[in-house]
Design a protein around this motif. Structure first.
Motif, PDB file in Angstrom:
ATOM      1  N   HIS A 169       0.860  -1.191   0.000  1.00  0.00           N
ATOM      2  CA  HIS A 169       0.000   0.000   0.000  1.00  0.00           C
ATOM      3  C   HIS A 169       0.889   1.231   0.000  1.00  0.00           C
ATOM      4  CE1 HIS A 169       0.852  -1.146   4.205  1.00  0.00           C
ATOM      5  NE2 HIS A 169       0.922   0.157   4.432  1.00  0.00           N
ATOM      6  N   LEU A 170       0.344   2.354  -0.390  1.00  0.00           N
ATOM      7  CA  LEU A 170       1.106   3.609  -0.360  1.00  0.00           C
ATOM      8  C   LEU A 170       0.323   4.750   0.266  1.00  0.00           C
ATOM      9  CD1 LEU A 170       3.170   3.975  -3.677  1.00  0.00           C
ATOM     10  CD2 LEU A 170       4.021   3.970  -1.339  1.00  0.00           C
ATOM     11  N   CYS A 171      -0.902   4.974  -0.177  1.00  0.00           N
ATOM     12  CA  CYS A 171      -1.616   6.122   0.383  1.00  0.00           C
ATOM     13  C   CYS A 171      -2.183   5.819   1.772  1.00  0.00           C
ATOM     14  CB  CYS A 171      -2.695   6.623  -0.563  1.00  0.00           C
ATOM     15  SG  CYS A 171      -4.094   5.529  -0.820  1.00  0.00           S
ATOM     16  N   ALA A 172      -2.391   4.555   2.081  1.00  0.00           N
ATOM     17  CA  ALA A 172      -2.909   4.206   3.408  1.00  0.00           C
ATOM     18  C   ALA A 172      -1.829   4.417   4.465  1.00  0.00           C
ATOM     19  CB  ALA A 172      -3.368   2.756   3.427  1.00  0.00           C
TER      20      ALA A 172
ATOM     21  N   ALA B 268      -6.543   6.145  -3.031  1.00  0.00           N
ATOM     22  CA  ALA B 268      -6.096   6.841  -4.231  1.00  0.00           C
ATOM     23  C   ALA B 268      -5.095   6.056  -5.070  1.00  0.00           C
ATOM     24  CB  ALA B 268      -5.484   8.183  -3.845  1.00  0.00           C
ATOM     25  N   CYS B 269      -4.155   5.373  -4.443  1.00  0.00           N
ATOM     26  CA  CYS B 269      -3.033   4.823  -5.203  1.00  0.00           C
ATOM     27  C   CYS B 269      -3.338   3.482  -5.853  1.00  0.00           C
ATOM     28  CB  CYS B 269      -1.795   4.705  -4.321  1.00  0.00           C
ATOM     29  SG  CYS B 269      -1.863   3.358  -3.099  1.00  0.00           S
ATOM     30  N   ARG B 270      -4.239   2.734  -5.265  1.00  0.00           N
ATOM     31  CA  ARG B 270      -4.656   1.408  -5.780  1.00  0.00           C
ATOM     32  C   ARG B 270      -3.554   0.343  -5.683  1.00  0.00           C
ATOM     33  NH1 ARG B 270      -9.454   3.381  -4.901  1.00  0.00           N
ATOM     34  NH2 ARG B 270     -11.072   2.640  -6.296  1.00  0.00           N
ATOM     35  N   ILE B 271      -2.454   0.653  -4.991  1.00  0.00           N
ATOM     36  CA  ILE B 271      -1.417  -0.365  -4.800  1.00  0.00           C
ATOM     37  C   ILE B 271      -1.957  -1.528  -3.971  1.00  0.00           C
ATOM     38  CG2 ILE B 271       0.888  -0.808  -3.811  1.00  0.00           C
ATOM     39  CD1 ILE B 271       1.051   0.997  -6.199  1.00  0.00           C
ATOM     40  N   CYS B 272      -2.917  -1.235  -3.101  1.00  0.00           N
ATOM     41  CA  CYS B 272      -3.446  -2.259  -2.196  1.00  0.00           C
ATOM     42  C   CYS B 272      -4.510  -3.130  -2.852  1.00  0.00           C
ATOM     43  CB  CYS B 272      -4.024  -1.604  -0.946  1.00  0.00           C
ATOM     44  SG  CYS B 272      -5.532  -0.665  -1.295  1.00  0.00           S
TER      45      CYS B 272
ATOM     46  N   PRO C  96      -9.937  -2.203  -3.537  1.00  0.00           N
ATOM     47  CA  PRO C  96      -8.812  -1.671  -2.752  1.00  0.00           C
ATOM     48  C   PRO C  96      -8.945  -2.120  -1.293  1.00  0.00           C
ATOM     49  CG  PRO C  96     -10.370   0.073  -3.260  1.00  0.00           C
ATOM     50  CD  PRO C  96     -10.913  -1.175  -3.907  1.00  0.00           C
TER      51      PRO C  96
ATOM     52  N   CYS D 101      -7.649  -1.029   1.338  1.00  0.00           N
ATOM     53  CA  CYS D 101      -7.637   0.005   2.370  1.00  0.00           C
ATOM     54  C   CYS D 101      -9.004   0.631   2.591  1.00  0.00           C
ATOM     55  CB  CYS D 101      -6.605   1.077   2.053  1.00  0.00           C
ATOM     56  SG  CYS D 101      -7.030   2.116   0.647  1.00  0.00           S
TER      57      CYS D 101
HETATM   58 FE1  FES Z   1      -3.710   3.477  -1.731  1.00  0.00          FE
HETATM   59 FE2  FES Z   1      -5.277   1.521  -0.824  1.00  0.00          FE
HETATM   60  S1  FES Z   1      -3.316   2.075  -0.146  1.00  0.00           S
HETATM   61  S2  FES Z   1      -5.622   2.811  -2.524  1.00  0.00           S
END
Ligand code: FES
Length: 234
Positions: A35-38, A47-51, A61, A63
Motif C-alpha cells: 500500500h502507499l496512500c494508506a 487513491a493509489c490502488r497499490i493495495c 482496494p 484500504c
Molecule cells: Fe492506496 Fe489503498 S493504499 S488505494
C-alpha cells in the motif's frame, strides 16, 4: 451482529472486527498487503490502488474495503503483483524521482515497493514534468517533483494536527499540493513537529537540516524489505 468475523487471505484464516478494512485486519494478522496512500491512524483515501486485492474474484482496494465474513481474498498473486508493478512504474515516470540524490533513499516507501516488486527499469517513457520546490519555510521544504499525491500530509494536517495546511489544486497531470497561504510554505502554520511532516512516504515533504543523520545503507528499507515482520512493527 457478532463481534468477530473470519475470512481468508491467500488461504490464511483472518479474524477481524466488522468495522475493520481488509488492510487493517490483514496488518493485525501479520499479512502484508502492499500500500502507499494508506497510513495507520489516517482515514482511508483509496487513491493509489497499490493495495488492490481480489475479494471473491472482484478487484477491490483493501484500504477502503470493509472485511466480509467468509470472503476469499487474493493478495500475493502474480496477477495482482503485476498490476502493482505497473502502478509503481507509472508513479516513477510521472514524477522526477532521482533516488541516488534523494535524502529519503532507503526510507522511501515508493523505492522500497519497487525493490519488493522486482522493478529494475521503467517500462513506460519518462515524462520529466517541470515541477518546483518550496524552500521558503525555515524548517520544512516541499519538493513537488517527488510528490505522489497520496494525500497523507493533507489528512494528517487536517485530522491530527488540526491545521489543514495542505490540499490539492489542479487535475490530472497538473494536480499538485497547495497550501493555505499564498506565500507558500513560509506563510503557513506548519512546523517540523507536525504529524504531516512524518507521514510522507517519499522525499517530498521533509524537515530541513536532518540530511544524512542516518547514513545511506543503514536506513529502514536498506536493512529490512518493506512488508517484512521487522519493518511492519515500526
Ligand atoms: Fe492506496 Fe489503498 S493504499 S488505494
Amino acid at each position: 451482529m457478532t463481534d468477530v468475523i473470519t475470512f481468508h487471505i491467500d488461504g490464511k484464516e483472518i479474524s477481524a472486527k466488522p468495522e475493520q478494512t481488509i488492510l487493517q485486519a490483514a496488518a493485525l494478522s501479520g499479512v502484508y498487503i502492499p500500500h502507499l496512500c494508506a497510513y495507520k491512524g489516517l482515514v482511508p483515501w483509496g487513491a493509489c490502488r497499490i493495495c488492490l486485492v481480489k475479494v471473491n474474484g472482484r478487484f477491490q482496494p483493501a484500504c477502503t474495503q470493509p472485511v466480509v465474513a467468509g470472503a476469499l481474498v487474493e493478495n500475493d498473486t502474480p496477477e495482482l503483483n503485476e498490476i502493482r508493478r505497473a502502478l509503481v512504474d507509472m508513479l516513477y515516470v510521472e514524477g522526477n524521482h532521482i533516488c541516488p540524490s534523494c535524502e529519503a533513499s532507503g526510507n522511501c516507501e515508493l523505492q522500497a515497493l519497487a525493490y519488493r516488486l522486482g522493478i529494475l527499469a521503467p517500462r513506460y517513457p519518462y515524462m520529466f514534468p517541470k515541477r518546483g520546490l518550496d524552500m521558503s519555510h525555515p524548517d520544512v521544504m516541499l519538493d513537488h517533483n517527488r510528490c505522489i499525491k497520496c494525500a497523507r500530509c493533507v489528512r494528517a494536517s487536517r485530522d491530527i494536527d488540526g491545521k489543514h495546511v495542505f490540499d490539492f489544486v489542479g487535475r490530472g497531470l497538473g494536480q499538485r499540493i497547495a497550501f493555505d497561504a499564498e506565500q507558500g510554505l513560509a506563510g503557513t502554520s506548519v512546523s517540523a513537529e507536525d504529524k504531516a511532516m512524518s507521514v510522507c512516504p517519499v522525499g517530498a515533504l521533509m524537515n530541513k537540516r536532518v540530511g544524512f543523520a542516518v547514513p545511506v545503507g543503514s536506513r529502514l528499507y536498506d536493512r529490512h524489505p518493506i512488508g517484512s515482520a521487522i519493518e511492519s512493527s515500526k
